[in-house]
Design a protein around this motif. Structure first.
Motif, PDB file in Angstrom:
ATOM      1  N   GLN A 241     -48.419 -52.844 -44.420  1.00 14.76           N
ATOM      2  CA  GLN A 241     -48.878 -52.588 -45.788  1.00 14.76           C
ATOM      3  C   GLN A 241     -49.288 -51.124 -45.961  1.00 14.76           C
ATOM      4  OE1 GLN A 241     -51.724 -55.640 -46.928  1.00 14.76           O
ATOM      5  NE2 GLN A 241     -50.185 -57.249 -46.754  1.00 14.76           N
ATOM      6  N   ARG A 242     -49.815 -50.533 -44.892  1.00 13.18           N
ATOM      7  CA  ARG A 242     -50.170 -49.096 -44.950  1.00 13.18           C
ATOM      8  C   ARG A 242     -48.907 -48.265 -45.163  1.00 13.18           C
ATOM      9  NH1 ARG A 242     -51.778 -48.040 -39.849  1.00 13.18           N
ATOM     10  NH2 ARG A 242     -53.544 -49.428 -40.154  1.00 13.18           N
ATOM     11  N   ILE A 243     -47.817 -48.619 -44.459  1.00 11.16           N
ATOM     12  CA  ILE A 243     -46.544 -47.898 -44.616  1.00 11.16           C
ATOM     13  C   ILE A 243     -46.108 -47.938 -46.086  1.00 11.16           C
ATOM     14  CG2 ILE A 243     -44.059 -47.994 -44.082  1.00 11.16           C
ATOM     15  CD1 ILE A 243     -44.867 -49.021 -41.257  1.00 11.16           C
ATOM     16  N   LEU A 244     -46.202 -49.121 -46.700  1.00 10.18           N
ATOM     17  CA  LEU A 244     -45.776 -49.257 -48.099  1.00 10.18           C
ATOM     18  C   LEU A 244     -46.655 -48.425 -49.028  1.00 10.18           C
ATOM     19  CD1 LEU A 244     -44.938 -53.062 -48.376  1.00 10.18           C
ATOM     20  CD2 LEU A 244     -43.329 -51.183 -48.320  1.00 10.18           C
ATOM     21  N   ARG A 245     -47.976 -48.469 -48.807  1.00  9.74           N
ATOM     22  CA  ARG A 245     -48.880 -47.702 -49.683  1.00  9.74           C
ATOM     23  C   ARG A 245     -48.575 -46.211 -49.604  1.00  9.74           C
ATOM     24  NH1 ARG A 245     -52.854 -51.482 -47.848  1.00  9.74           N
ATOM     25  NH2 ARG A 245     -53.125 -53.052 -49.475  1.00  9.74           N
ATOM     26  N   GLU A 246     -48.276 -45.730 -48.398  1.00  7.83           N
ATOM     27  CA  GLU A 246     -47.959 -44.301 -48.232  1.00  7.83           C
ATOM     28  C   GLU A 246     -46.633 -43.951 -48.900  1.00  7.83           C
ATOM     29  OE1 GLU A 246     -48.144 -43.796 -43.991  1.00  7.83           O
ATOM     30  OE2 GLU A 246     -50.351 -43.945 -43.963  1.00  7.83           O
ATOM     31  N   ARG A 247     -45.616 -44.785 -48.654  1.00  6.76           N
ATOM     32  CA  ARG A 247     -44.280 -44.494 -49.207  1.00  6.76           C
ATOM     33  C   ARG A 247     -44.253 -44.512 -50.729  1.00  6.76           C
ATOM     34  NH1 ARG A 247     -39.643 -43.487 -45.700  1.00  6.76           N
ATOM     35  NH2 ARG A 247     -40.697 -43.611 -43.703  1.00  6.76           N
ATOM     36  N   PHE A 248     -45.017 -45.440 -51.310  1.00  4.10           N
ATOM     37  CA  PHE A 248     -44.902 -45.659 -52.754  1.00  4.10           C
ATOM     38  C   PHE A 248     -46.089 -45.104 -53.551  1.00  4.10           C
ATOM     39  CE2 PHE A 248     -41.944 -48.598 -50.879  1.00  4.10           C
ATOM     40  CZ  PHE A 248     -40.869 -48.587 -51.756  1.00  4.10           C
ATOM     41  N   ALA A 249     -46.910 -44.257 -52.888  1.00  2.00           N
ATOM     42  CA  ALA A 249     -48.133 -43.745 -53.522  1.00  2.00           C
ATOM     43  C   ALA A 249     -47.851 -43.053 -54.854  1.00  2.00           C
ATOM     44  CB  ALA A 249     -48.839 -42.795 -52.563  1.00  2.00           C
ATOM     45  N   ALA A 250     -46.747 -42.306 -54.928  1.00  2.00           N
ATOM     46  CA  ALA A 250     -46.499 -41.500 -56.135  1.00  2.00           C
ATOM     47  C   ALA A 250     -45.577 -42.190 -57.137  1.00  2.00           C
ATOM     48  CB  ALA A 250     -45.898 -40.161 -55.718  1.00  2.00           C
ATOM     49  N   MET A 251     -45.165 -43.421 -56.855  1.00  2.00           N
ATOM     50  CA  MET A 251     -44.201 -44.079 -57.740  1.00  2.00           C
ATOM     51  C   MET A 251     -44.909 -44.699 -58.938  1.00  2.00           C
ATOM     52  SD  MET A 251     -41.411 -46.932 -56.670  1.00  2.00           S
ATOM     53  CE  MET A 251     -39.834 -47.118 -57.458  1.00  2.00           C
ATOM     54  N   GLY A 252     -44.356 -44.461 -60.116  1.00  2.00           N
ATOM     55  CA  GLY A 252     -44.977 -44.988 -61.345  1.00  2.00           C
ATOM     56  C   GLY A 252     -44.603 -46.428 -61.611  1.00  2.00           C
ATOM     57  N   TRP A 253     -44.338 -46.728 -62.864  1.00  2.00           N
ATOM     58  CA  TRP A 253     -43.963 -48.070 -63.322  1.00  2.00           C
ATOM     59  C   TRP A 253     -45.104 -49.036 -62.996  1.00  2.00           C
ATOM     60  CZ3 TRP A 253     -41.130 -52.482 -60.849  1.00  2.00           C
ATOM     61  CH2 TRP A 253     -40.560 -53.340 -61.794  1.00  2.00           C
ATOM     62  N   HIS A 254     -44.831 -50.279 -62.531  1.00  2.00           N
ATOM     63  CA  HIS A 254     -45.901 -51.243 -62.218  1.00  2.00           C
ATOM     64  C   HIS A 254     -46.369 -51.137 -60.766  1.00  2.00           C
ATOM     65  CE1 HIS A 254     -45.573 -53.436 -65.975  1.00  2.00           C
ATOM     66  NE2 HIS A 254     -44.276 -53.579 -65.810  1.00  2.00           N
ATOM     67  N   THR A 255     -45.875 -50.093 -60.064  1.00  2.00           N
ATOM     68  CA  THR A 255     -46.106 -50.039 -58.616  1.00  2.00           C
ATOM     69  C   THR A 255     -47.583 -50.089 -58.201  1.00  2.00           C
ATOM     70  OG1 THR A 255     -44.036 -48.854 -58.399  1.00  2.00           O
ATOM     71  CG2 THR A 255     -45.488 -48.798 -56.507  1.00  2.00           C
ATOM     72  N   PRO A 256     -48.484 -49.282 -58.826  1.00  2.00           N
ATOM     73  CA  PRO A 256     -49.898 -49.336 -58.394  1.00  2.00           C
ATOM     74  C   PRO A 256     -50.486 -50.749 -58.490  1.00  2.00           C
ATOM     75  CG  PRO A 256     -49.520 -47.454 -59.839  1.00  2.00           C
ATOM     76  CD  PRO A 256     -48.258 -48.271 -59.869  1.00  2.00           C
ATOM     77  N   GLN A 257     -50.160 -51.436 -59.592  1.00  2.00           N
ATOM     78  CA  GLN A 257     -50.665 -52.802 -59.804  1.00  2.00           C
ATOM     79  C   GLN A 257     -50.149 -53.753 -58.709  1.00  2.00           C
ATOM     80  OE1 GLN A 257     -49.377 -54.286 -63.613  1.00  2.00           O
ATOM     81  NE2 GLN A 257     -50.014 -56.384 -63.178  1.00  2.00           N
ATOM     82  N   LEU A 258     -48.859 -53.621 -58.373  1.00  2.00           N
ATOM     83  CA  LEU A 258     -48.264 -54.496 -57.349  1.00  2.00           C
ATOM     84  C   LEU A 258     -48.893 -54.221 -55.981  1.00  2.00           C
ATOM     85  CD1 LEU A 258     -44.481 -54.243 -58.379  1.00  2.00           C
ATOM     86  CD2 LEU A 258     -46.095 -56.074 -58.945  1.00  2.00           C
ATOM     87  N   LEU A 259     -49.045 -52.931 -55.656  1.00  2.00           N
ATOM     88  CA  LEU A 259     -49.614 -52.579 -54.355  1.00  2.00           C
ATOM     89  C   LEU A 259     -51.062 -53.034 -54.227  1.00  2.00           C
ATOM     90  CD1 LEU A 259     -48.171 -48.970 -53.799  1.00  2.00           C
ATOM     91  CD2 LEU A 259     -47.486 -51.049 -52.604  1.00  2.00           C
ATOM     92  N   SER A 260     -51.791 -53.008 -55.343  1.00  2.00           N
ATOM     93  CA  SER A 260     -53.210 -53.377 -55.247  1.00  2.00           C
ATOM     94  C   SER A 260     -53.382 -54.873 -54.990  1.00  2.00           C
ATOM     95  CB  SER A 260     -53.954 -52.964 -56.518  1.00  2.00           C
ATOM     96  OG  SER A 260     -53.568 -53.810 -57.585  1.00  2.00           O
ATOM     97  N   SER A 261     -52.372 -55.679 -55.366  1.00  2.00           N
ATOM     98  CA  SER A 261     -52.517 -57.127 -55.103  1.00  2.00           C
ATOM     99  C   SER A 261     -51.877 -57.548 -53.780  1.00  2.00           C
ATOM    100  CB  SER A 261     -51.919 -57.935 -56.251  1.00  2.00           C
ATOM    101  OG  SER A 261     -50.536 -57.696 -56.326  1.00  2.00           O
ATOM    102  N   MET A 262     -51.272 -56.584 -53.065  1.00  2.00           N
ATOM    103  CA  MET A 262     -50.533 -56.890 -51.832  1.00  2.00           C
ATOM    104  C   MET A 262     -51.428 -57.500 -50.747  1.00  2.00           C
ATOM    105  SD  MET A 262     -48.114 -54.191 -49.775  1.00  2.00           S
ATOM    106  CE  MET A 262     -49.374 -52.934 -49.565  1.00  2.00           C
ATOM    107  N   GLY A 263     -52.649 -56.968 -50.585  1.00  2.00           N
ATOM    108  CA  GLY A 263     -53.549 -57.419 -49.516  1.00  2.00           C
ATOM    109  C   GLY A 263     -53.920 -58.892 -49.614  1.00  2.00           C
TER     110      GLY A 263
END
Length: 407
Positions: A241-263
């Motif tokens: 999950q850390r790898i994904l957060r780092e890779r997609f940190a700057a991606m817009g769209w719904h990405t922040p919302q999706l990453l925040s529910s990943m855990g």
């Protein structure tokens, strides 16, 4: 032959389909599965072509129809959520990116498990530690259960197959990495407005974030990215999950919302996009089915079909050959190989088509999807997509009454 004992490693789609048919042919079947129960969750999988015929012969098609996910198609969007290209589900007679029947992997597993439970012994929460072939069978050591002998062992235990490693050799010889990774997990759908479309957003650098609807309240988030030499631990969820957060940190769209529910996701999955390639799917008294022997990668989209068709063919050939398992293994190879070769072919563009590297490449991909779905090219595309029908199934059901001793 009624007493022939077969151990299946993996209560997967391939393993459960195989157990169902072996049971009908009168074999003595044991399934060992590392998980404590059939695995829940998982992304939507497709039932295509002849796999539908296998499901129909098993008597499970009505249950699958009832549990299916209703997906209207696939749409590519930009960072603002504006549609750039789309593929409705019905466009290629259900053979396109979104198949005619989509069902959650966990739901399909439940249906197959219910249809293969009778007379099959299940050893959940255990796995094989060693295989020793003898003149009369295979002695199997388990992590938790006592050692036992079986006539045959079949690995239906996925891309990272334990049986393949023990009987054929290290994974590096058979698993070919295609240069990308994929993760998915369940998310809540508040504020996502999917309207039953599978929505995908690509960003430069070979990045993809997508949301796939599953029902009224939940969806699957999917992340894909290109990388050739990623070092990670397959069992370390936090690290993945850390790898994904780092890779997609700057991606817009719904990405922040999706990453925040990943855990919080109960079913987080992360793996390489790879194919299994082996010249021969059997060695001595051990054989492989499904992803263990011929994973096509998520890009080829025929994994469920290959798993169910391969299990059906191998079980049928074992029933037909009576006591000559090596003849059955040979015929399994001959019958299935052309179908697998066809199903493992990647769609046009392969990984680069799925994860375009630059803005220009993303625009080109959108353009080609629009062209493909336009009237002149549609029929041509539909024809090239019919891989899941590249085999005609033998009807092995005549062996049921003989083997199972009922008429």
């Amino acid at each position: 032959m009624i007493h022939r004992s077969i151990l299946i490693s993996g209560a997967s789609i391939a393993g459960l389909t195989f157990a169902h048919w072996l049971g009908r042919y009168g074999f003595q079947v044991t399934v060992v599965e590392r998980a404590p129960a059939p695995r829940p969750g998982g992304q939507a999988v497709d039932l295509r072509g002849v796999a539908k015929e296998v499901a129909e012969r098993m008597g499970v098609l009505p249950a699958i129809e009832r549990a299916r996910v209703h997906e209207r198609g696939l749409a590519y969007v930009d960072a603002d959520g504006k549609w750039k290209a789309s593929m409705p589900a019905e466009l290629f007679d259900g053979a396109g990116a979104v198949a005619e029947i989509e069902i959650l992997r966990g739901d399909l597993t439940d249906i197959l498990y219910a249809s293969s439970r009778n007379g099959v012994e299940y050893l959940f929460g255990d796995s094989i530690t060693e295989l020793r072939e003898t003149p009369d069978g295979v002695v199997v050591d388990f992590q938790r259960h006592a050692s036992r002998a079986f006539d045959l062992v079949v690995g239906a235990d996925g891309l990272h197959s334990n049986v393949r490693k023990l009987a054929f050799g290290p994974e590096s010889e058979f698993v070919h990495h295609l240069g990308a990774y994929l993760a998915y997990f369940t998310v809540q759908v508040e504020g996502l407005q999917l309207e039953d479309w599978f929505v995908m957003h690509n960003a430069p650098g070979g990045l993809l974030a997508a949301i796939r609807p599953e029902g009224p309240n939940s969806a699957k988030a999917m992340f894909g990215f290109t990388a050739t030499d990623l070092v990670y631990d397959r069992h370390d969820r936090v690290g993945q999950q850390r790898i994904l957060r780092e890779r997609f940190a700057a991606m817009g769209w719904h990405t922040p919302q999706l990453l925040s529910s990943m855990g919080q996701a109960p079913d987080f999955f992360f793996d390489s996009i790879s194919q299994t390639r082996i010249d021969r799917w059997s060695r001595g008294r051990v054989a492989l089915i499904g992803d263990a022997g011929y994973c096509g990668s998520p890009l080829s989209g025929n994994g469920t079909a290959m798993a169910m068709v391969g299990a059906y063919v191998l079980a049928g050939e074992l029933a037909r050959s009576r006591d000559d398992y090596s003849a059955a293994f040979t015929r399994y190879q001959e019958v299935l190989r052309p179908y697998v070769t066809e199903c493992q072919k990647l769609p046009p563009g392969g990984v680069n088509g799925f994860l375009p590297a630059s803005r220009a490449a993303i625009a080109m991909r959108n353009l080609s999807v629009r062209a493909m779905t336009s009237a002149p090219l549609r029929a041509l595309m539909a024809k090239s997509l019919q891989k899941a029908d590249a085999i005609s199934l033998t009807d092995y059901r005549e062996f049921e009454s003989v083997a199972a001793g009922h008429h």
